[in-house]
Design a protein around this motif. Structure first.
Motif, PDB file in Angstrom:
ATOM      1  N   GLU A 143       0.826  -1.212   0.000  1.00 26.63           N
ATOM      2  CA  GLU A 143       0.000   0.000   0.000  1.00 26.63           C
ATOM      3  C   GLU A 143       0.857   1.258   0.000  1.00 26.63           C
ATOM      4  N   ILE A 144       1.924   1.247   0.787  1.00 29.07           N
ATOM      5  CA  ILE A 144       2.763   2.446   0.889  1.00 29.07           C
ATOM      6  C   ILE A 144       3.599   2.641  -0.371  1.00 29.07           C
ATOM      7  N   CYS A 145       4.152   1.561  -0.906  1.00 28.36           N
ATOM      8  CA  CYS A 145       5.159   1.693  -1.974  1.00 28.36           C
ATOM      9  C   CYS A 145       4.570   1.754  -3.373  1.00 28.36           C
ATOM     10  N   LEU A 156      -6.545  -2.515   0.553  1.00 32.70           N
ATOM     11  CA  LEU A 156      -5.377  -3.154   1.167  1.00 32.70           C
ATOM     12  C   LEU A 156      -5.323  -2.854   2.661  1.00 32.70           C
ATOM     13  N   ASN A 157      -5.687  -1.635   3.019  1.00 32.47           N
ATOM     14  CA  ASN A 157      -5.694  -1.252   4.423  1.00 32.47           C
ATOM     15  C   ASN A 157      -6.679  -2.095   5.226  1.00 32.47           C
ATOM     16  N   ALA A 158      -7.841  -2.344   4.665  1.00 31.39           N
ATOM     17  CA  ALA A 158      -8.843  -3.161   5.355  1.00 31.39           C
ATOM     18  C   ALA A 158      -8.351  -4.595   5.550  1.00 31.39           C
ATOM     19  N   PHE A 159      -7.777  -5.197   4.504  1.00 32.91           N
ATOM     20  CA  PHE A 159      -7.267  -6.562   4.631  1.00 32.91           C
ATOM     21  C   PHE A 159      -6.094  -6.625   5.620  1.00 32.91           C
ATOM     22  N   ALA A 160      -5.211  -5.626   5.592  1.00 36.64           N
ATOM     23  CA  ALA A 160      -4.092  -5.598   6.541  1.00 36.64           C
ATOM     24  C   ALA A 160      -4.596  -5.507   7.973  1.00 36.64           C
ATOM     25  N   ALA A 161      -5.624  -4.708   8.201  1.00 34.70           N
ATOM     26  CA  ALA A 161      -6.190  -4.598   9.547  1.00 34.70           C
ATOM     27  C   ALA A 161      -6.790  -5.926  10.001  1.00 34.70           C
ATOM     28  N   ILE A 162      -7.490  -6.612   9.102  1.00 28.42           N
ATOM     29  CA  ILE A 162      -8.097  -7.904   9.457  1.00 28.42           C
ATOM     30  C   ILE A 162      -7.023  -8.929   9.820  1.00 28.42           C
ATOM     31  N   THR A 221      -3.952   0.918  12.085  1.00 24.61           N
ATOM     32  CA  THR A 221      -4.473   0.638  10.748  1.00 24.61           C
ATOM     33  C   THR A 221      -5.972   0.863  10.678  1.00 24.61           C
ATOM     34  N   ILE A 222      -6.703   0.371  11.669  1.00 21.45           N
ATOM     35  CA  ILE A 222      -8.153   0.558  11.688  1.00 21.45           C
ATOM     36  C   ILE A 222      -8.508   2.036  11.838  1.00 21.45           C
TER      37      ILE A 222
END
Length: 304
Positions: A143-145, A156-162, A221-222
């Protein structure tokens, strides 16, 4: 807003990396619990010129000769030694009697039979904990790069948080299972292993520090995801409000309404028109030019 979002993403990724390092270090070391054991001294073998503090002294060096009466100089607590030990998920190591080196054995073989299943579940949970942590970190890095699109970044942020939240829950369960298994092993384990005194070591602190860092990363993240969604909703409401205002202005400036206002301002009879002209009012260039042919006949005659 973009800078703040990127800073939050970097913070979450840093906390995730710290959690991975701590968890791998804790899993690969055997200092979850440390303490001391009371060990009986062995017999001193061979000629002894100096008094040795780690073995039982005899008045003769020939231990195997049963015809000789052996006299033991050590009595009471002098017959025992306090040796340090440390235990992890995989191994339990104990200091040798002579103080040189360590003797290690599998902790799975030391645990009571009914606790081995709990230990295996603990090991599986720890491995899944690290795997989910690494997966969440990879998603944050992508997500960052690589992604500049906000919508893809939010996915991507939602999946990373999960993944991060699930890994934190697994880590907490694994640490609690190991704590329970170790305490039961202290009470019900073999006699040659039961410790005299024990406490939690630095590997155990690393494990819970990893869990704390993991949960901090998931909360960040959330929070970042929620803040972005709220910002989008706020902007959407502002845009909808501005569009409603513009629509009202457009409806007000529509030709039908302007024509109705314009027609209502035109004098209905010629008398009103003459009265308005006699009072010195000038008709503007935008007003309607009256055509005498369009007026009814009585009004034309009256005007003439």
């Amino acid at each position: 807003m973009g800078i703040d979002r990127r800073q939050r993403a970097s913070l979450a990724l840093t906390l995730n990396f710290i959690a991975v390092v701590f968890s791998v270090s804790a899993l690969s070391t055997s200092y979850w619990c440390e303490g001391t054991r009371k060990v009986a001294k062995p017999f001193c073998k061979g000629p002894v010129k100096l008094r040795q503090s780690y073995c039982i002294m005899f008045n003769s060096s020939n231990i195997n000769d049963s015809r000789l009466v052996q006299y033991i100089w050590e009595t009471g607590d002098d017959k025992f030694l306090m040796r340090r030990f440390h235990t992890g998920i995989w191994l339990s190591c104990e200091e040798n009697v002579n103080g040189i080196g360590e003797n290690c054995r599998s902790f799975l073989n030391i645990a009571p039979p009914h606790e081995k299943g709990v230990l295996w579940l603990c090991i599986v949970a720890e491995c899944l904990y690290i795997l989910l942590l690494v997966t969440g970190g990879i998603l944050m890095s992508i997500e960052i790069c690589h992604f500049t699109n906000v919508i893809d970044g939010l996915k991507l942020n939602a999946f990373a948080a999960i993944f991060t939240v699930l890994s934190g829950l697994l880590g907490m369960v694994a640490h609690m299972m190991y704590t329970t298994a170790f305490q039961l092993t202290v009470s019900l384990g073999p006699e040659d292993w039961r410790p005299q005194t024990w406490d939690y070591g630095w590997s155990y602190c690393l494990a819970w520090g990893s869990f704390t860092s993991c949960m901090a990363s998931s909360v960040t993240t959330i929070n970042r995801y929620t803040k972005t969604i709220l910002e989008f909703k706020h902007k959407r409401r502002k845009i909808e409000k501005s569009l409603k205002v513009k629509q009202k202005l457009l409806d007000f400036d529509s030709p039908e309404q302007v024509w109705d206002m314009y027609i209502s301002s035109v004098p209905s009879t010629a008398e009103e028109l003459m009265d308005s002209s006699s009072n010195g009012r000038r008709l503007s260039s935008t007003s309607v030019v009256l055509d005498l042919n369009d007026l009814p006949d009585p009004q034309v005659e009256e005007y003439c």
